[in-house]
Design an enzyme around this catalytic site. Structure first.
Site, PDB file in Angstrom:
ATOM      1  N   GLY A 169       0.841  -1.190   0.000  1.00 50.18           N
ATOM      2  CA  GLY A 169       0.000   0.000   0.000  1.00 50.18           C
ATOM      3  C   GLY A 169       0.874   1.237   0.000  1.00 50.18           C
ATOM      4  O   GLY A 169       0.715   2.158  -0.793  1.00 50.18           O
ATOM      5  N   GLU A 216       7.027   3.964   4.081  1.00 48.77           N
ATOM      6  CA  GLU A 216       7.278   5.240   4.755  1.00 48.77           C
ATOM      7  C   GLU A 216       8.677   5.793   4.529  1.00 48.77           C
ATOM      8  O   GLU A 216       9.308   6.263   5.474  1.00 48.77           O
ATOM      9  CB  GLU A 216       7.021   5.056   6.253  1.00 48.77           C
ATOM     10  N   ASN A 217       9.210   5.724   3.323  1.00 46.26           N
ATOM     11  CA  ASN A 217      10.543   6.255   3.085  1.00 46.26           C
ATOM     12  C   ASN A 217      10.574   7.723   3.512  1.00 46.26           C
ATOM     13  O   ASN A 217       9.729   8.505   3.098  1.00 46.26           O
ATOM     14  CB  ASN A 217      10.912   6.073   1.621  1.00 46.26           C
ATOM     15  N   HIS A 219      -1.238   6.724   7.688  1.00 43.71           N
ATOM     16  CA  HIS A 219      -0.346   5.672   8.182  1.00 43.71           C
ATOM     17  C   HIS A 219       1.110   5.982   7.824  1.00 43.71           C
ATOM     18  O   HIS A 219       1.980   5.991   8.695  1.00 43.71           O
ATOM     19  CB  HIS A 219      -0.763   4.321   7.593  1.00 43.71           C
ATOM     20  N   GLU A 220       1.361   6.252   6.551  1.00 45.99           N
ATOM     21  CA  GLU A 220       2.753   6.486   6.135  1.00 45.99           C
ATOM     22  C   GLU A 220       3.303   7.755   6.793  1.00 45.99           C
ATOM     23  O   GLU A 220       4.463   7.792   7.194  1.00 45.99           O
ATOM     24  CB  GLU A 220       2.865   6.565   4.611  1.00 45.99           C
ATOM     25  N   HIS A 237       4.397   7.285  10.416  1.00 48.67           N
ATOM     26  CA  HIS A 237       5.726   6.683  10.568  1.00 48.67           C
ATOM     27  C   HIS A 237       6.818   7.745  10.780  1.00 48.67           C
ATOM     28  O   HIS A 237       7.906   7.423  11.253  1.00 48.67           O
ATOM     29  CB  HIS A 237       6.086   5.866   9.327  1.00 48.67           C
ATOM     30  N   ASP A 260      10.374 -10.679   6.892  1.00 47.59           N
ATOM     31  CA  ASP A 260       9.089 -10.251   6.327  1.00 47.59           C
ATOM     32  C   ASP A 260       7.921 -10.970   7.004  1.00 47.59           C
ATOM     33  O   ASP A 260       6.800 -10.472   7.033  1.00 47.59           O
ATOM     34  CB  ASP A 260       9.049 -10.517   4.814  1.00 47.59           C
ATOM     35  N   TYR A 311       0.719  -5.238  13.609  1.00 51.10           N
ATOM     36  CA  TYR A 311      -0.034  -4.020  13.280  1.00 51.10           C
ATOM     37  C   TYR A 311      -1.244  -3.836  14.200  1.00 51.10           C
ATOM     38  O   TYR A 311      -1.413  -2.794  14.828  1.00 51.10           O
ATOM     39  CB  TYR A 311      -0.554  -4.091  11.833  1.00 51.10           C
ATOM     40  N   ARG A 362      -0.730  -4.957  -6.222  1.00 52.82           N
ATOM     41  CA  ARG A 362      -0.665  -4.786  -4.769  1.00 52.82           C
ATOM     42  C   ARG A 362      -1.158  -6.066  -4.099  1.00 52.82           C
ATOM     43  O   ARG A 362      -2.308  -6.473  -4.289  1.00 52.82           O
ATOM     44  CB  ARG A 362      -1.528  -3.590  -4.345  1.00 52.82           C
TER      45      ARG A 362
HETATM   46 ZN    ZN Z   1       3.538   0.878   8.384  1.00 48.36          ZN
END
Ligand code: ZN
Length: 635
Positions: A293, A296-297, A320-321, A324, A399, A407, A581
């Site tokens: 989705g 968060e870079n 959400h991103e 972060h 992962d 979460y 996705r």
């Molecule tokens: Zn996240």
């Protein structure tokens, strides 16, 4: 990262099967992340740490490689050390040099045999604890952390490349200490086709001239999983003075409109948890093949285009991103076993932003949906993997730790604390956690100690240490959890029951006023199968088959597969061949794989779709479409 694993994928995960007694008790006075080794990295941060990275890379869009050098500025804890160990995966090492303060000299090195999960340790021999080491290298086209898209796979018909470094894929495009326990700053020079733009998780300039030669600087310390790069035909559209979107030209306008509330989100989060500390907050809208989705870079979140649905109903992904920027990017887990400290906190902060901006009803609906997803996931999650504070992930792919447990159970734990201590006290506590741990990496034992001292002992009688430990160290959902409820869903459930009983036709449902979340509820709570007449009626009224809303597609298409409603097949094929996705497409593949006929259809579609999928997505689909082995007889 946005939530990505689903129940079916959880079932595929290798079970660690550690007995409960082996779950480590929190150590006393643990304050330094460096004393918790990361089994998913060969690096030895107790001896040396990367302080700064200088990248000089050529992105060759035709050859699908990055080639050049990575210069590492090192801070030695152990002056007697004569070896530097770096993480790599599938890198072609061309040479290694060391700088002794006066000159660069060639160093000898050895690349170990590759481990399937960890890649190859690069062992560099040193005459002394040198301050700088430079590795000349290139990546391979199959690098696990990079995806190279052909022009046909993008909206603007230009080549496109992007990275996904989390969890341990940075090592496939940069030789470094690939552990979240080490943070460093970086500078980079990226050269590529003059017709394309390069961006990084750094100080991207909205006014940068497109000339194929780009320079970046990241002055804040980040862990390796936040190192990011993208190259493509993208343009910039501002949202506010410090925020905007980068996207392919045909997508940019719609993206800027959909995410127009971003500045408001930043302000809400700042009010709750303190100033945004990263300068600009921009978003890069990737082609639809992006397997997640969002990612968060820092300074540049990578975002799927599948949340652009025209009514801002899926912008909690942006919340959400953005969240972060505090939970994760500012304070992250020192190894992947404690990912809940990152993703659980972020899911909590995301929901607070959504509540503040769009109201309690939407926040409640999202919590009900995610808690239902957690309940489903737990059915196929081994008890040892249902705890927040996981044991070390030795021998496992990190992962796997990115589960609903991290979460949603993580978020639920913080909601529990908020309920017990009151919002005002808990907000101040969380802000204190972010402030005192800013730009560091932490772990569960450290959080437990901080929580005990700063919240429990200062506010006696609100929650017991036993309750806290049950959340952190026991499987399942503790009895102290209060499930989310949504009054809007009560109305949806009532309408659905009336329709299923035949008391009202589809046209009589109040569905015209429902948003995405109500539709998700309506479809998720359906019986396993429906009759063709019922599916026909829903389709005639609401046009689910062919819907432009992928959250609806994710629920509707599996229902049609289970019900043998083949009318939807052409649109299923079109959906699976345009979107990569994982969260959206995997439930459909999983459902199709349950019958021989369905699997045959899925295999044919996968054949066409595969060139457009990210390797991570292809791997998941291949796994889901495998013919199951006959069950092994129990001894
Ligand atoms: Zn996240």
């Amino acid at each position: 990262m946005s939530r990505l694993l689903i129940a079916a994928l959880m079932a595929l995960a290798l079970a660690a099967c550690k007995p409960a007694a082996e779950i480590a008790a929190p150590a006393a006075n643990v304050v330094d992340s460096s004393d918790v080794p990361d089994p998913n990295s060969y690096a030895q941060p107790n001896r040396v740490r990367i302080e700064h990275l200088v990248l000089n890379l050529q992105a060759d869009m035709a050859a699908r490689t990055l080639a050049g050098s990575a210069e590492l500025h090192l801070k030695w804890q152990d002056d007697k050390a004569r070896e530097l160990v770096l993480d790599t995966r599938d890198l072609q090492i061309r040479g290694v040099q060391g700088f002794d303060g006066k000159a660069w000299k060639n160093l000898s090195y050895r690349l170990d045999t590759a481990d399937l999960i960890l890649g190859s340790a690069l062992r560099i021999k040193l005459p002394s604890a040198l301050p700088r080491v430079r590795v000349a290298y290139s990546t391979v086209p199959e690098a696990s952390g990079l995806q190279w898209l052909t022009p046909e796979m993008t909206a603007s018909k230009q080549p496109f490349m992007f990275s996904q470094s989390q969890a341990i894929h940075a090592r496939s495009w940069v030789p470094l200490q690939d552990t979240p326990g080490v943070r460093f700053t970086y500078d980079a020079r990226i050269r590529t086709d003059a017709s394309l733009m390069a961006l990084m998780s750094a100080d991207n300039d909205p006014r940068a001239v497109r000339d194929g030669d780009y320079r970046f600087s990241m002055p804040q310390k980040i862990p390796s999983y936040l190192l990011a790069i993208a190259v493509g035909d993208v343009v910039f559209k501002p949202i506010s003075a410090r925020s905007g979107v980068w996207a392919e030209p045909s997508v940019a306008e719609a993206a800027a409109t959909e995410f127009a509330d971003t500045e408001k989100m930043i302000q809400v989060a700042e009010k709750l948890y303190g100033p945004y500390q990263w300068g600009r907050y921009d978003m890069l809208i990737l082609p639809a093949s992006f397997p997640f989705g969002g990612m968060e870079n820092p300074r540049l979140s990578f975002i799927t285009p599948t949340v652009i649905v025209g009514d801002k109903s899926l912008t909690s992904l942006i919340a959400h991103e953005l969240a972060h920027s505090w939970s994760g990017n500012l304070v992250t887990n020192s190894s992947w076993k404690d990912i809940w400290l990152n993703e659980g906190f972020t899911s909590y902060v995301e929901n607070r932003i959504v509540e503040q901006l769009y109201g309690r009803e939407l926040a409640d609906m999202e919590n009900v949906i995610s808690q239902a997803s957690l309940a489903e996931a737990l059915k196929s999650t081994p008890p040892a993997d249902q705890v927040l504070a996981l044991p070390p992930l030795t021998g496992r792919d990190p992962d796997e730790a990115l589960s609903d447990v991290a979460y949603i159970k993580g978020q639920w734990f913080l909601m529990f604390l908020e309920q017990r201590f009151g919002r005002e006290t808990f907000d101040a506590f969380l802000r204190h956690w972010f402030t005192t741990h800013a730009f560091t990496s932490s772990h569960s034992a450290e959080f437990e100690r901080f929580l005990t001292v700063e919240l429990l002992e200062k506010n006696p009688g609100k929650a017991s240490i036993g309750e806290i430990r049950e959340w952190l160290h026991r499987p399942g959902i503790p009895s102290s959890a209060t499930p989310a409820i949504s009054s809007r869903f009560v109305a949806v459930d009532k309408a659905q029951a009336q329709w299923l009983a035949g008391d009202v036709p589809a046209s009589g449902l109040t569905g015209t006023t429902w948003g995405t979340q109500e539709w998700v509820r309506f479809l998720e709570r359906m019986p396993a199968t429906l009759a063709k007449t019922q599916l026909d009626q829903l389709d005639a009224t609401f046009r689910f088959t062919g819907t432009a809303n992928p959250e609806i597609a994710q629920r509707w298409y599996p229902l049609t597969v289970r019900s043998g409603y083949t009318d939807a097949r052409p649109e299923i094929e079109s959906f699976l061949t345009t979107i990569g996705r994982r969260k959206l497409i995997m439930p459909i593949y999983v459902e199709l794989a349950k019958t021989d006929e369905g699997r045959a259809f899925a295999m044919a579609v996968f054949e066409k779709a595969r060139p457009g999928y990210h390797p991570i997505t292809s791997g998941s689909v291949t796994e889901a479409l495998k013919v199951p082995e006959p069950e092994a007889k129990q001894p």
